[in-house]
Design a protein around this motif. Structure first.
Motif, mmCIF file in Angstrom:
data_model
loop_
_atom_site.group_PDB
_atom_site.id
_atom_site.type_symbol
_atom_site.label_atom_id
_atom_site.label_comp_id
_atom_site.label_asym_id
_atom_site.label_seq_id
_atom_site.Cartn_x
_atom_site.Cartn_y
_atom_site.Cartn_z
ATOM 1 N N GLY A 26 0.805 -1.230 0.000
ATOM 2 C CA GLY A 26 0.000 0.000 0.000
ATOM 3 C C GLY A 26 0.827 1.264 0.000
ATOM 4 N N CYS A 27 2.150 1.135 0.081
ATOM 5 C CA CYS A 27 2.968 2.346 0.095
ATOM 6 C C CYS A 27 4.379 2.005 -0.333
ATOM 7 C CB CYS A 27 2.968 2.998 1.480
ATOM 8 S SG CYS A 27 3.948 2.127 2.705
ATOM 9 N N SER A 53 7.229 2.276 3.748
ATOM 10 C CA SER A 53 7.137 1.419 4.937
ATOM 11 C C SER A 53 6.276 2.018 6.034
ATOM 12 C CB SER A 53 8.540 1.131 5.494
ATOM 13 O OG SER A 53 9.252 0.395 4.564
ATOM 14 N N GLN A 54 5.147 2.598 5.633
ATOM 15 C CA GLN A 54 4.283 3.262 6.605
ATOM 16 C C GLN A 54 2.952 2.549 6.816
ATOM 17 O OE1 GLN A 54 4.675 6.815 7.940
ATOM 18 N NE2 GLN A 54 6.767 6.101 7.718
ATOM 19 N N CYS A 55 2.449 1.827 5.825
ATOM 20 C CA CYS A 55 1.032 1.456 5.851
ATOM 21 C C CYS A 55 0.759 0.109 6.504
ATOM 22 C CB CYS A 55 0.449 1.481 4.444
ATOM 23 S SG CYS A 55 0.914 0.060 3.428
ATOM 24 N N GLY A 56 1.700 -0.790 6.477
ATOM 25 C CA GLY A 56 1.501 -2.074 7.152
ATOM 26 C C GLY A 56 0.635 -3.081 6.410
ATOM 27 N N CYS A 113 1.541 -4.941 4.233
ATOM 28 C CA CYS A 113 2.430 -6.031 3.826
ATOM 29 C C CYS A 113 2.945 -6.863 5.001
ATOM 30 C CB CYS A 113 3.626 -5.430 3.095
ATOM 31 S SG CYS A 113 4.571 -4.354 4.207
ATOM 32 N N LYS A 121 7.386 -5.858 8.221
ATOM 33 C CA LYS A 121 6.815 -5.301 7.005
ATOM 34 C C LYS A 121 7.599 -5.872 5.828
ATOM 35 C CE LYS A 121 4.782 -1.171 8.969
ATOM 36 N NZ LYS A 121 4.893 0.256 9.301
ATOM 37 N N CYS A 147 7.822 -5.196 2.916
ATOM 38 C CA CYS A 147 8.402 -4.237 1.974
ATOM 39 C C CYS A 147 9.679 -3.619 2.512
ATOM 40 C CB CYS A 147 7.404 -3.144 1.623
ATOM 41 S SG CYS A 147 7.138 -1.976 2.968
HETATM 42 S S1 FES Z 1 3.702 -1.710 1.762
HETATM 43 FE FE1 FES Z 1 3.296 -0.100 3.130
HETATM 44 S S2 FES Z 1 4.442 -0.713 4.852
HETATM 45 FE FE2 FES Z 1 4.917 -2.233 3.431
#
Ligand code: FES
Ligand code: FES
Lengths: 788, 161
Positions: free
Chosen positions: B39-40, B43-46, B48, B58, B60
């Motif tokens: 989602g980003c 490495s903010q959205c979680g 993954c 995470k 990513c």
């Molecule tokens: S894709 Fe957003 S934190 Fe890993």
């Protein structure tokens, strides 16, 4: 007793089973044999002339299939705008060409300048770095008021100015409103900004184009809220592909919030390029790309004046708004600050005279379009803020001032062209006072003060126009499409049902709630009914999901189609039971002859329709499948009252939300669990707008907030549990389900109460602060307190 | 290209990856385990979140080569062996803790890691733990409620459906 199935039951969502196990099928999960990947080279300056683009080196890089530039798209159409607004002088809006790939001029950071199609994404990305651009930069137009001045740099050289339109509504009332404001006993004025936002569905946009030479068939898989709209806009206006040669599929979509309504350049590119390279072409947006290519939301600068007589009755409202369109007109951009904003300026109140002026501005920024609420949050925010300010200036209770001016009789024709069919604003306000425990606020304030904190209570009402929209009305207002919806109810031989709907579910739970309606009508279990959506090759037609319209418009089409099915099934049952049609009743999945014990089961009738051995073939056709198109007679008008309680730390300016309560009137409710969830999500987005989120550009048109490091998304620890209630129900009078729509209410209704609460807290601390612009960050609060 | 092998959801897998290939893209693109979402790019959205050697990570933020030899658990392995929903998954369904489903795999994997370390978290502990998981749909209300319910706490007093 709560019901356990059918209308009014909190049926658990069936779609959850795939989403909870990783089995959802989102567009990026689609991988087609032989697919290629596109990487877009995007502008990193806001405004420039493109002198030349040299793609020779890039084209020679390993794995590169083909490189495209604006020149390749000269012969195709521009991305169209779906709504023509007429300005206050009777002239059509200025409508510049919106190219798929920039050609000659770059007009915003993030605009596509070139596209590399490669065997792998990494190869395409590497090759894009070898493209040589020769640009001459121009001054960027960012500030809307500066853009409106004579002599400003123009975003589009071929247009007369940066003003897309200067709209007056209702223009005939302009002088009367001016006079009423002159004559008023008191006028409260407020200047405010409705901050620019980015919708940020968690799933970034994706497009996969496919082409089959043998039958000249194009397929686009895309993250869309409305696949038929994309087929229409892209097929008819951009690429010139007839409907029967273009299939658009929107599978599971990870949230939309408006920004996945619009037809985007990337969709047209992937469809076009798939034919050009004769292989599937896939694009997956990164989040950084999403920030600079998804249409943004809000971005209004407004002055509102509220006039009152000596008894505090509202006598007139006058507003002047600058609304940002960005560099090009996105699909519904022009309608948002006008017909979705001006028409709601009466709010819940009987103000006799209203005049709304909107200047829509072109700037060198990403296009701005509908975001959850679209126009209605902007109307609600200014109105509910100015009322709060007026109450303070007049020394009256803000709730009492609202009550005194409520519309109480329905239908009510507002002075801004819409007619509210039904509502009960007193009921939702009374419910709010109860669930928010307004009486207990003084004690809670004392507790906060004992801890050294300031506590504030903010209340507001809202009304919105949903169920978008009556086609003949919106046609007169400039819409270039009808806004009905369609559904097919296909009954299978053994009695199970597939319903093909034009609405699209991307979190709303239609796969669960729509069958509840059919189950209630026929009396068969919900699990006998499936919903099919999101594929133009499977569903008859549909305008999709936005404007809280799915159940009110598409659900109504589904009810009409089911009624046709039931009527036909009754004829079959009458034949089987040797009775007359008029005597047949359907209940709990059984057809019976009134006043007798003769009956036949649903499944026997449906089987007879497909195995018509004993069947009235001379009167009716075999089979049991019906389609209905439903065009609403009016908008629906959900309304409610919201309350927010905040604590402000006077040392740091930090605001925390302590309590948040929402009393909504959505008319009849099909699935209360889902409705509450919609309200929760909307409230979080509204609190996000009020306290955290801001999409910022610098004066050169650079997007400063282009990642989650810079754009503050609301997180779990920013938010409280909410108290929501939708037991006040005045059913819509003109659709068969009596429903109004609930998807946008939370986002519309929550920002004013948050800001009202912060102002209340500061005032209680002896600070004469009358307004703080959103987002109400600690820095802004601290500054306001220390300058007051 | 580097050859790597790991155990994913109890199954031994291997592949050839570039040094820059992220674990998230190895799972999604090479193994076609598309339940792990992206989602980003900061490495903010979680979206993954997976477990690597029992810890929430995470996917990513990790190169696939770094997971060489590791035990990886993804959302596809979360359900019970008979295919029924795990306690956490069931609580998410019961309490309407998801709407569009895009953040959901990451939320469930984060919740599983939280409850392993802290079997009865308070509301504040749940909210703090979810700091790295963004959901745009639910307003978190029902996610927090579902996680508390999955931990065996009575959530009936928490407002609304
Ligand atoms: S894709 Fe957003 S934190 Fe890993
Ligand atoms: S359910 Fe949609 S992002 Fe969380």
């Amino acid at each position: 007793m709560p019901k356990d199935s059918g209308i009014g039951a909190s049926s658990k969502r069936r779609e959850d089973l795939r989403f909870l196990t990783g089995a959802g099928k989102y567009t990026d999960d689609i991988n087609i044999h032989g697919q290629t990947y596109v990487h877009f080279l995007r502008a990193d300056v806001a405004h420039a002339t493109i002198n030349s683009i040299d793609t020779t080196a890039a084209a020679a890089m390993p794995g590169v299939v083909q490189v495209f530039t604006g020149a390749d798209f000269e012969a195709v159409g521009g991305i169209p705008c779906g709504w023509q607004v007429t300005d206050r002088f009777g002239e059509p809006m200025q409508e510049p060409r919106h190219p798929v790939i920039a050609h000659g001029t770059i007009r915003h950071v993030g605009e596509i300048v070139a596209a590399v199609v490669g065997e792998t994404l990494a190869q395409a990305r590497d090759a894009a770095e070898a493209i040589v651009l020769d640009l001459t930069e121009k001054p960027a137009v960012v500030d809307m008021k500066a853009a409106a001045t004579e002599g400003s740099t123009k975003v589009h050289d071929d247009l007369a100015s940066n003003i897309c339109y200067d709209w007056g509504f209702v223009e005939e009332n302009r002088d009367a409103v001016d006079q009423a404001i002159k004559d008023a006993a008191h006028v409260t004025t407020l200047e405010l900004v409705n901050n620019r936002l980015v919708a940020n569905p968690m799933e970034p946009r994706v497009a996969v184009g496919e082409y089959s030479r043998s039958d000249d068939m194009h397929t686009l898989h895309t993250t869309s809220q409305n696949p038929h709209v994309i087929r229409l806009l892209m097929g008819a206006f951009v690429l010139g592909i007839p409907e029967h040669k273009l299939r658009v599929v929107a599978p599971d979509v990870g949230g939309g919030f408006g920004t996945k309504i619009f037809h985007y350049a990337e969709e047209a590119f992937c469809t076009f390029a798939a034919k050009a390279v004769n292989r599937p072409v896939k694009w997956t947006s990164t989040r950084s790309e999403a920030f600079m290519s998804d249409a943004h939301g809000r971005d209004h600068v407004t002055k509102i004046e509220l006039a009152m007589d000596a008894d505090n009755n509202f006598t007139a409202i006058r507003t002047e708004t600058y609304a940002n369109m960005g560099a090009y007109l996105s699909t519904f951009a022009s309608s948002v600050p006008t017909w979705l904003h001006g028409t709601l300026m009466a709010g819940n109140y009987k103000t006799p005279l209203i005049y709304v002026n909107v200047k829509a501005m072109f700037t060198n920024t990403v296009p701005v379009d509908a975001y959850r609420g679209a126009g209605r949050p902007e109307a609600t925010f200014q109105l509910e803020r100015v009322i709060d300010k007026a109450a303070r200036e007049r020394g009256v209770d803000p709730i009492a001032l609202r009550r005194q001016n409520f519309v109480t009789e329905f239908p009510y024709a507002t002075p801004v062209a819409v007619e509210y069919d039904t509502g009960d604003y007193e009921a939702t306000m009374a419910k709010l006072e109860e669930i928010a425990d307004i009486d207990g606020f003084a004690a809670r304030r004392a507790e906060s003060e004992a801890k050294g904190k300031l506590r504030g209570l903010g209340v507001n009402c809202y009304i919105e126009a949903c169920g978008i929209a009556p086609s003949n009305l919106v046609g007169q207002l400039g819409a270039r499409a009808g806004l009905y919806d369609a559904a097919t109810v296909r009954v299978n031989a053994t009695g199970s049902i597939s319903v093909m709907v034009g609405a699209h579910s991307h979190g709303q739970g239609h796969e669960t709630s729509f069958p509840q309606v059919i189950s209630e009508m026929i009396g068969i279990p919900e699990d006998q009914i499936d919903i099919v959506h999101g594929d133009t090759s499977k569903i008859p037609f549909g305008m999709g999901t936005y404007g809280s319209r799915s159940l009110a418009v598409c659900g109504s089409a589904m009810v009409r189609a089911a009624e046709k099915v039931i009527n036909k099934a009754k004829k079959i049952a009458a034949h089987l039971l040797e009775a007359s049609d008029a005597d047949i009743e359907l209940k709990d999945g059984q057809f019976s002859v009134a006043g007798t014990d003769k009956s036949v089961a649903w499944g026997d009738v449906t089987l007879a329709a497909y195995v018509p051995h004993n069947y009235p073939l001379e009167d009716i056709e075999p089979g049991l499948e019906e389609t209905a198109f439903y065009d609403p007679a009016n908008f629906t008008y959900p309304a409610g009252a919201y309350a927010c309680e905040v604590e402000v730390d006077p040392d740091t300016g930090k605001v925390t939300i302590e309590r948040f309560s929402a009393a909504d009137d959505f008319g009849n409710v099909i699935n209360p669990m889902i409705v509450s969830g919609q309200v929760h999500g909307g409230i979080a987005q509204g609190i996000g707008q009020a306290l955290l989120e801001n999409c910022a550009y610098d004066e050169d048109g650079q997007l400063i907030s282009a990642s989650y490091m810079d754009y503050a998304m609301p997180r779990a620890d920013d938010l409280p549990f909410y108290t929501v209630d939708h037991s006040c129900q005045t059913p819509c009078t003109h659709n068969p389900l009596g429903v109004k729509g609930c998807g946008e209410a939370g986002a519309i209704g929550s920002p004013p109460s948050v800001v009202n609460a912060v102002i209340d807290a500061l005032q209680s601390g002896g600070k004469n602060v009358t307004h703080i612009d959103m987002p109400v960050t600690p820095a802004r609060v601290w500054e306001a307190m220390n300058n007051a | 290209m580097t050859g790597i092998s790991m155990v994913v959801n109890g199954r031994a897998v291997s592949g050839d990856v570039e040094g820059r290939t992220l674990l998230s893209s190895f799972l999604r693109d090479d193994l076609r385990l598309t339940g792990t979402h992206v989602g980003c790019d900061t490495s903010q959205c979680g979206a993954c979140v997976v477990h690597v050697n029992g810890k929430a990570v995470k996917a990513c933020t990790m190169f696939a080569v770094e997971a060489d030899g590791a035990e990886v658990a993804t959302i596809e392995g979360e359900a019970n062996a008979d295919g029924s929903l795990s306690v956490i998954q069931q609580a998410f369904q019961d309490h309407h803790g998801l709407q569009c489903g895009f953040c959901t795999p990451g939320m469930v994997m984060s919740a599983a890691a939280l409850l392993k370390d802290n079997p009865k978290p308070t509301e504040t502990e749940v909210r703090d733990y979810l700091e790295g998981n963004i959901c745009r749909c639910t307003g978190y209300h029902n996610i927090v409620k579902a996680i508390m319910a999955a931990s065996g706490q009575d959530v009936s007093a928490i407002a609304a459906e």
